[in-house]
Scaffold this motif. Structure first.
Motif, PDB file in Angstrom:
ATOM      1  N   TYR A  22      38.691   0.527  -0.177  1.00 29.81           N
ATOM      2  CA  TYR A  22      38.096   0.955  -1.173  1.00 29.81           C
ATOM      3  C   TYR A  22      36.858   0.186  -1.219  1.00 29.81           C
ATOM      4  CZ  TYR A  22      41.389   4.752  -2.421  1.00 29.81           C
ATOM      5  OH  TYR A  22      42.266   5.643  -2.317  1.00 29.81           O
ATOM      6  N   ARG A  23      36.856  -1.019  -1.327  1.00 22.10           N
ATOM      7  CA  ARG A  23      35.688  -1.968  -1.540  1.00 22.10           C
ATOM      8  C   ARG A  23      34.699  -1.664  -0.181  1.00 22.10           C
ATOM      9  NH1 ARG A  23      39.635  -6.108  -2.665  1.00 22.10           N
ATOM     10  NH2 ARG A  23      39.845  -6.185  -4.833  1.00 22.10           N
ATOM     11  N   GLN A  24      35.275  -1.445   0.904  1.00 21.37           N
ATOM     12  CA  GLN A  24      34.436  -1.272   2.321  1.00 21.37           C
ATOM     13  C   GLN A  24      33.657   0.134   2.000  1.00 21.37           C
ATOM     14  OE1 GLN A  24      37.218  -1.333   5.131  1.00 21.37           O
ATOM     15  NE2 GLN A  24      37.743  -3.260   5.229  1.00 21.37           N
ATOM     16  N   HIS A  25      34.166   0.971   1.159  1.00 21.11           N
ATOM     17  CA  HIS A  25      33.550   2.283   0.980  1.00 21.11           C
ATOM     18  C   HIS A  25      32.837   2.393  -0.397  1.00 21.11           C
ATOM     19  CE1 HIS A  25      36.022   3.203   4.353  1.00 21.11           C
ATOM     20  NE2 HIS A  25      35.299   4.016   4.523  1.00 21.11           N
ATOM     21  N   ARG A  26      32.786   1.220  -1.192  1.00 24.83           N
ATOM     22  CA  ARG A  26      31.711   1.037  -2.273  1.00 24.83           C
ATOM     23  C   ARG A  26      32.668   1.944  -3.328  1.00 24.83           C
ATOM     24  NH1 ARG A  26      27.676  -1.993  -1.236  1.00 24.83           N
ATOM     25  NH2 ARG A  26      26.719  -2.098   1.034  1.00 24.83           N
ATOM     26  N   VAL A  27      33.676   2.063  -3.438  1.00 29.49           N
ATOM     27  CA  VAL A  27      34.358   2.830  -4.509  1.00 29.49           C
ATOM     28  C   VAL A  27      34.940   1.814  -5.340  1.00 29.49           C
ATOM     29  CG1 VAL A  27      36.327   4.319  -5.276  1.00 29.49           C
ATOM     30  CG2 VAL A  27      35.031   4.964  -3.031  1.00 29.49           C
ATOM     31  N   PRO A  28      34.681   1.957  -6.577  1.00 33.52           N
ATOM     32  CA  PRO A  28      35.263   0.831  -7.810  1.00 33.52           C
ATOM     33  C   PRO A  28      36.609   0.824  -7.511  1.00 33.52           C
ATOM     34  CG  PRO A  28      33.727   1.976  -8.650  1.00 33.52           C
ATOM     35  CD  PRO A  28      33.764   2.613  -7.397  1.00 33.52           C
ATOM     36  N   VAL A  29      37.090  -0.553  -7.696  1.00 31.97           N
ATOM     37  CA  VAL A  29      38.871  -0.380  -7.520  1.00 31.97           C
ATOM     38  C   VAL A  29      39.531  -1.634  -8.060  1.00 31.97           C
ATOM     39  CG1 VAL A  29      38.505  -1.654  -5.161  1.00 31.97           C
ATOM     40  CG2 VAL A  29      40.821  -0.445  -5.620  1.00 31.97           C
TER      41      VAL A  29
END
Length: 393
Positions: free
Chosen positions: A148-155
């Motif tokens: 998710y970090r790689q896809h810029r989704v807050p996680v």
């Protein structure tokens, strides 16, 4: 504080109840509304539908229930907007919850999804829809958070509740005594699966592998937990075709965790059982077969180097994965024999598993509550360590 919670099955009810307790510890006046089961209701949830409303499996069943599911989601959207929660948390059930989360987020309600779908493994295009639906994704496992970090989704990586539940030190001798198994001889736990098709595809192969091992591993004892009375009947029928195994096999009603702790090694199909075996610190061989058409589709849709959670968590091959044609009795036996006959090799992997276990044992409910409150209060998510002890990048 008002929290809208939607859980879709018993595992979600368990997670939701833990989250609610952790939230109430911080906000005793908190109110909860949505969908949950008996555990969540006992914690104070006002449930608008039975938990089973969302527990629909299989394409035909989903299609038959689709009108009711659409109606329920429409009602929940209107109800949530009228109730005006501080945050909405969807627990698993992504096909239902992500759509509701997107609708509420677009209407100004902060949203959290608890339990990542396997978007890292297949249908990765779903990440765009997830990014529109949630203010935060809460993951059990560190590699999910990295995706998710790689896809810029807050996680927020919160750890795994099962890791919190299982002790970091377990007692093989006590488990053997409870199951009336010999103290000193090698023990193999066999978990062929909880579904009928898993028993059909893997049961004969697992027993054939065990039969080969009995001929080469002195004093080997087998323990096989049956997930249900129906699975027990199926396993009894399979064992009847292997009379040499019956005298050395203890067939259990459930008690899979005790069986794994009592064992020196585990033979199982992929799934949560592999994670549980890792958290019991037991070497394993993961073997799986499926219908040829399903396997053909999976090879084209699934994008992952490993399928078992121990290997996915460690990001390296710690346990053998024998899939489809590779899952032969001979190959299974060859991979299991060292775990049963080489104490030093077994001890090294058990220690590695204990280290990974410690990294996942993070107080998942408390960390999830911290993240939910951060989203509700529009604060940055709590930071997690970049890697777990024993995890490779």
């Amino acid at each position: 504080m008002r929290v809208y919670l939607i859980a879709g099955e018993l595992s979600g009810d368990l997670l939701g109840a833990g989250l609610m307790r952790a939230l109430k510890a911080r906000h005793p006046e908190a109110e909860f509304r949505g969908i949950g089961g008996p555990r969540m209701i006992a914690e104070g949830l006002e449930s608008l539908y039975p938990l089973e409303t969302l527990s629909v499996m299989g394409l035909v069943e989903v299609l038959r229930h689709l009108p009711g599911l659409v109606k329920a989601r429409r009602h929940l959207r209107h109800d949530a907007l009228a109730w005006r929660p501080d945050v909405m948390v969807g627990i698993d059930a992504p096909d239902f919850n992500l759509g509701l989360e997107r609708q509420l987020r677009e209407a100004g309600v902060p949203t959290v999804h608890y339990v990542s779908p396997s978007v890292w493994a297949w249908r990765q295009g779903r990440i765009k829809g997830i990014a529109r639906a949630v203010d935060a994704m809460l993951t059990f496992l560190p590699f999910e958070a990295s995706f998710y970090r790689q896809h810029r989704v807050p996680v927020a990586f919160v750890g795994h509740p099962l890791a919190d539940e299982l002790p970091l030190v377990n007692d093989r001798a006590a488990a053997r005594a409870a199951l009336e198994l010999p103290t000193e001889t090698p023990v193999l736990a066999i978990l062929p699966g909880s579904r009928g098709n898993e028993i059909r595809f893997m049961g004969p192969t697992f027993l054939a592998a065990a039969e080969r091992l009995l001929a080469t591993v002195d004093g080997l004892e087998l323990v096989i937990p049956a997930a249900s009375p129906e699975r027990r009947r199926e396993l009894e029928a399979l064992l009847a075709a292997h009379p040499g195994l019956q005298a050395r096999t203890r067939l259990l009603d459930g008690r899979s965790r005790e069986a794994m702790v009592a064992s020196d090694a585990v033979l199982l199909t992929s799934g949560t059982a592999a994670l549980e075996a890792m958290l019991c610190h037991r070497p394993m061989v993961v073997a799986y077969r499926m219908a040829p058409t399903t396997h053909w589709l999976a090879r084209r849709l699934v994008r992952t180097t490993w399928i078992s959670l121990p290997n996915l968590i460690a990001r390296e091959t710690l346990v053998p994965e024998l899939i489809q044609e590779a899952a032969t009795p001979t190959a299974i036996g060859e991979h299991l024999r060292p775990w049963l006959c080489e104490p030093a090799s077994r001890a090294a992997l058990e220690q590695r598993f204990a280290t990974l276990h410690a990294g996942l044992q993070r107080g998942a409910s408390e960390r999830a509550a911290e993240a939910v409150l951060a989203v509700a209060e529009r604060r940055p998510l709590p930071e997690a360590p970049a890697a777990l002890p024993g995890e490779t990048s």
